[in-house]
Design a protein around this motif. Structure first.
Motif, short mmCIF file in Angstrom:
data_model
loop_
_atom_site.label_atom_id
_atom_site.label_comp_id
_atom_site.label_asym_id
_atom_site.label_seq_id
_atom_site.Cartn_x
_atom_site.Cartn_y
_atom_site.Cartn_z
N HIS A 1 46.83 25.88 29.52
CA HIS A 1 48.34 26.71 29.41
C HIS A 1 49.34 25.89 30.62
O HIS A 1 50.38 25.38 30.35
CB HIS A 1 48.08 28.02 29.71
CG HIS A 1 47.53 28.59 28.77
ND1 HIS A 1 46.83 29.70 29.07
CD2 HIS A 1 47.37 28.33 27.41
CE1 HIS A 1 46.22 30.09 27.80
NE2 HIS A 1 46.58 29.28 27.05
N ILE A 2 48.74 25.49 31.59
CA ILE A 2 49.65 24.69 32.76
C ILE A 2 49.85 23.33 32.20
O ILE A 2 50.90 22.96 32.09
CB ILE A 2 48.78 24.55 33.86
CG1 ILE A 2 48.58 25.90 34.65
CG2 ILE A 2 49.54 23.43 34.87
CD1 ILE A 2 47.78 25.69 36.00
N ALA A 3 48.94 22.77 31.46
CA ALA A 3 49.12 21.30 30.67
C ALA A 3 50.48 21.51 29.70
O ALA A 3 51.15 20.70 29.49
CB ALA A 3 47.98 20.84 30.09
N ALA A 4 50.28 22.67 28.89
CA ALA A 4 51.52 22.73 28.03
C ALA A 4 52.69 22.87 28.55
O ALA A 4 53.56 22.32 27.98
CB ALA A 4 51.02 24.11 27.29
N ARG A 5 52.81 23.56 29.51
CA ARG A 5 53.86 23.79 30.35
C ARG A 5 54.52 22.53 30.84
O ARG A 5 55.66 22.01 30.92
CB ARG A 5 54.11 24.87 31.47
CG ARG A 5 53.81 26.28 30.86
CD ARG A 5 53.99 27.11 32.24
NE ARG A 5 53.87 28.52 31.65
CZ ARG A 5 53.26 29.35 32.07
NH1 ARG A 5 52.52 29.12 33.37
NH2 ARG A 5 53.00 30.68 31.60
N LEU A 6 53.61 21.74 31.41
CA LEU A 6 54.08 20.29 31.92
C LEU A 6 54.62 19.43 30.82
O LEU A 6 55.69 18.77 31.06
CB LEU A 6 52.92 19.60 32.61
CG LEU A 6 52.37 20.31 34.01
CD1 LEU A 6 50.98 19.47 34.18
CD2 LEU A 6 53.44 20.31 35.01
N VAL A 7 53.82 19.49 29.72
CA VAL A 7 54.29 18.63 28.48
C VAL A 7 55.74 19.24 28.08
O VAL A 7 56.91 18.31 28.03
CB VAL A 7 53.37 18.88 27.37
CG1 VAL A 7 54.06 18.14 26.08
CG2 VAL A 7 52.12 18.05 27.72
N ALA A 8 55.92 20.58 27.90
CA ALA A 8 57.14 21.15 27.71
C ALA A 8 58.45 20.64 28.54
O ALA A 8 59.39 20.18 28.06
CB ALA A 8 57.14 22.62 27.38
N ALA A 9 57.88 20.91 29.70
CA ALA A 9 59.12 20.50 30.88
C ALA A 9 59.39 19.11 30.95
O ALA A 9 60.65 18.90 30.91
CB ALA A 9 58.66 21.05 32.08
N ALA A 10 58.47 18.27 30.64
CA ALA A 10 58.76 16.80 30.53
C ALA A 10 59.51 16.55 29.24
O ALA A 10 60.13 15.56 29.20
CB ALA A 10 57.68 15.87 30.76
N LEU B 1 57.39 19.66 38.51
CA LEU B 1 57.62 20.10 37.37
C LEU B 1 57.58 21.63 37.38
O LEU B 1 56.37 22.13 37.68
CB LEU B 1 57.08 19.61 36.30
CG LEU B 1 57.40 18.35 35.66
CD1 LEU B 1 56.51 17.86 34.52
CD2 LEU B 1 59.07 18.04 35.38
N GLY B 2 58.68 22.23 36.79
CA GLY B 2 58.52 24.01 36.60
C GLY B 2 59.34 24.45 37.94
O GLY B 2 59.53 25.56 37.91
N ALA B 3 59.45 23.59 39.14
CA ALA B 3 59.93 24.36 40.26
C ALA B 3 61.60 24.48 39.76
O ALA B 3 62.02 25.35 40.61
CB ALA B 3 60.04 23.24 41.37
N GLU B 4 62.12 23.65 39.01
CA GLU B 4 63.66 23.78 38.68
C GLU B 4 63.96 25.22 38.18
O GLU B 4 64.81 25.67 38.37
CB GLU B 4 63.80 22.64 37.58
CG GLU B 4 63.78 21.11 38.01
CD GLU B 4 62.27 21.03 37.60
OE1 GLU B 4 61.54 21.70 37.19
OE2 GLU B 4 62.01 19.44 37.14
N GLY C 1 55.86 23.64 41.79
CA GLY C 1 56.08 23.68 40.30
C GLY C 1 54.78 24.32 39.46
O GLY C 1 53.98 25.20 40.30
N TYR C 2 54.59 24.03 38.46
CA TYR C 2 53.58 24.80 37.46
C TYR C 2 52.17 24.64 38.04
O TYR C 2 51.14 25.46 38.00
CB TYR C 2 53.51 24.29 36.14
CG TYR C 2 54.67 24.64 35.38
CD1 TYR C 2 55.41 25.94 35.20
CD2 TYR C 2 55.68 23.66 34.86
CE1 TYR C 2 56.43 26.24 34.67
CE2 TYR C 2 56.57 23.87 33.95
CZ TYR C 2 57.09 25.24 33.97
OH TYR C 2 58.17 25.50 33.19
#
Ligand SMILES: C[S@@+](CC[C@H](N)C(=O)[O-])C[C@H]1O[C@@H](n2cnc3c(N)ncnc32)[C@H](O)[C@@H]1O
Lengths: 220, 325
Positions: free
Chosen positions: B226-235, B252-255, B272-273
């Motif tokens: 799940h964290i991996a997916a969020r990182l991919v989505a954010a990037a 990433l995710g802090a924005e 971030g995430y």
């Protein structure tokens, strides 16, 4: 309604701005069309387009004319880019956009406009599209991304001719959550130290909150 | 030494003095330019010997510079008008954009992004409706309105009088009002809707996990799917994530949280995430920054291995991470 030409290709119709429609009869984003002396004008909404907002707010020297070559970074669906394409009717507008969703509409627009070159790519990797480009007269950038400053300079070094202009839209909030004034100052300094002479800096209130347009000249 | 550049006109080869020495035309420029060197190009390069091609051997390259700054002269040498060039450019750019669009829409990254957003939105919707249910049910049975299992209770039993044995007493002495039967029916359906959203969210997360294990096995192993997916989505994509420095991955995710903070005065974010990761969460407060940094460094490696076709190295990375190296 009184219509007069403000700058080459840009009109004032009553209280509104307009450009000459390059594709008569077609609207791009639901804007109103208007006939004037045998031509069709497209009204240009400052609430939809930051460049129109800047013109309303006193941007006095727009470095665009009928044969300008423009690199437009962050074209989105092409709302503003369509007006730039109206103005640079004999020139060319290279539109870079990274989001496939937005690029889909941009592509549609490009199919109708011979001077609009659609490029689906990330502007922080110019190697993805350098093979389509030439030296340009103007870089217009509106990307709302933390690295917007680096993106602009990277592209300017590669593509902007000496003496060309940048129209750099800064959205303070996208860079950092800090006082916008501070961020604007930093960005202006970034341009200066890279060889841009800043000609005008304009806040975009009340149309856009915490945004600034910097018009600069590339000394190269 | 020659300098070459690939353009919509074909590969243009310039000699040392900047003159156009050779042109390799393309049958389908959109395909040539989105793929590797063509057979013919390779032959020409071989024949000429020392050639530096922009985008292949160097970037930016002198060939590209010569072309971009001397377009007019090049066109003249080729006997082509600017108008013709622009037409060719336009047609090719449109074709390339179409190809790239299709490729982008086909990518797993895009599906992962949609699943990540769907999961987030389902969670938000569920929280919103659950708090509505709480207030609504409070009218009838305030004593259980704060219960963790309120949704299940309402779906299963409905009114106070139908509650299981353990709640009987609370029900009998309840301060709540009687609801009309029709109100209770609607209320129960509302609760079922929430339960359905939960089930749906699990489906979405399940699919996300599957896709992530195919798409980025190393990253998923280290970060959790799940964290991996969020990182991919954010990037934006796995590839873009792989090109980011670890320091960027760390925030990433802090924005997004930052934005919430600015817009609604929510708690200001620090991280971030990856701060959701058990290793970081479980670390003593003072150590969290250090652990997050170490984790981000390993995630950056994992993302690169996944993006650029590597082996399964996650267990080794994890071992080193835990050993503090
Ligand atoms: C604020 S919108 C631009 C609106 C547009 N200038 C107009 O006035 O019609 C910003 C756009 O920049 C795009 N963008 C952000 N980062 C980018 C990048 N690195 N390369 C290309 N486009 C980018 C976004 O996808 C978004 O569509």
């Amino acid at each position: 309604m009184r219509v007069k030409e403000l700058m080459p290709g840009i009109y004032r119709a009553g209280r509104e701005l307009a450009t000459v429609n390059l594709t008569p009869g077609r609207r791009v984003y639901g804007e109103r069309l208007l006939r004037h002396e045998g031509r069709e004008l497209r009204l240009w909404n400052p609430r939809r387009s930051k460049l129109a907002a800047a013109l309303m707010l006193g941007l006095d020297k727009l470095p665009l004319h009928s044969s300008s070559r423009v690199l437009y970074i962050g074209a989105a669906q092409g709302t503003t880019a369509s007006h730039v394409s109206d103005i640079a009717k004999e020139g060319v507008v290279y539109c870079v956009e990274v989001s496939p969703r937005a690029a889909h509409s941009l592509l549609r627009l490009a199919e109708q406009r011979h001077n609009l070159i659609p490029i689906l790519a990330d502007a922080s990797s110019p190697e993805e599209y350098a093979f389509l480009l030439e030296r340009v007269d103007v870089i217009y950038q509106d990307v709302a991304q933390p690295e917007m400053g680096e993106i602009l300079l990277k592209n300017a070094r590669l593509f902007l001719r000496k003496g060309g202009h940048v129209l750099y839209f800064i959205k303070a909030r996208s860079i950092r959550a800090e006082k916008p004034e501070r961020i604007f100052e930093e960005e202006i300094e970034r341009l200066r130290s890279a060889g841009v002479r800043v000609l005008q800096a304009l806040r975009l209130e009340p149309y856009e909150k915490d945004h600034m347009l910097v018009l600069g000249r590339w000394q190269g | 030494m020659y300098h070459a550049v690939r353009t919509v006109l074909g590969m243009l080869v310039f000699s040392e003095d900047g003159r156009l020495a050779e042109v390799v035309r393309y049958e389908k420029p959109e395909l040539a330019l989105t793929g590797g060197l063509t057979q013919e190009e390779r032959e020409v390069l071989e024949r000429l010997g020392e050639v530096r091609v922009e985008g292949v051997h160097e970037f930016p390259g002198r060939g590209g510079e010569l072309f971009r700054s001397g377009l007019r002269r090049v066109l003249e040498e080729l006997g082509m008008s600017e108008r013709e060039y622009r037409q060719r450019l336009h047609a090719t750019a449109v074709a390339i954009a179409r190809l790239r669009l299709r490729r982008a829409l086909q990518s797993r990254d895009m599906r992962i992004k949609q699943l990540v957003s769907a999961a987030e939105e389902l969670e938000e919707a569920q929280n919103l409706l659950a708090s509505r249910l709480r207030e609504w049910y409070f009218l009838h049975f305030p004593e259980v309105a704060e219960s963790e299992e309120l949704v299940e209770l309402v779906v299963r039993y409905g009114s106070r009088a139908e509650m299981p044995e353990r709640l009987r007493q609370a029900a009998e002495s309840s301060a709540g009002a009687e609801l009309e039967e029709e109100d209770m029916r609607v209320l129960r359906e509302f609760a079922s809707g929430i339960a359905e959203l939960r089930r749906l969210r699990e489906r979405v997360m399940g699919r996300l996990e599957e896709l992530m294990r195919e798409h980025a096995p190393n990253l998923s192993h280290l970060a959790g799917a799940h964290i991996a997916a969020r990182l991919v989505a954010a990037a934006g994509s796995l590839e873009r994530l792989a090109r980011m420095p670890a320091s960027r991955i760390q925030v990433l995710g802090a924005e997004k949280a930052l934005f919430r903070h600015l817009a609604r005065g929510a708690k200001p974010p620090k991280h971030g995430y990856i701060y959701q990761h058990p290793l970081v969460k479980g670390a003593p407060k003072r150590q969290r920054g250090r652990v997050a940094r170490a984790l981000a460094a390993k995630l950056a490696i994992a993302a690169r291995v996944d993006a650029f076709g590597g082996r399964f190295v996650a267990p080794e990375l994890e071992r080193r991470l835990r050993a503090g190296r």
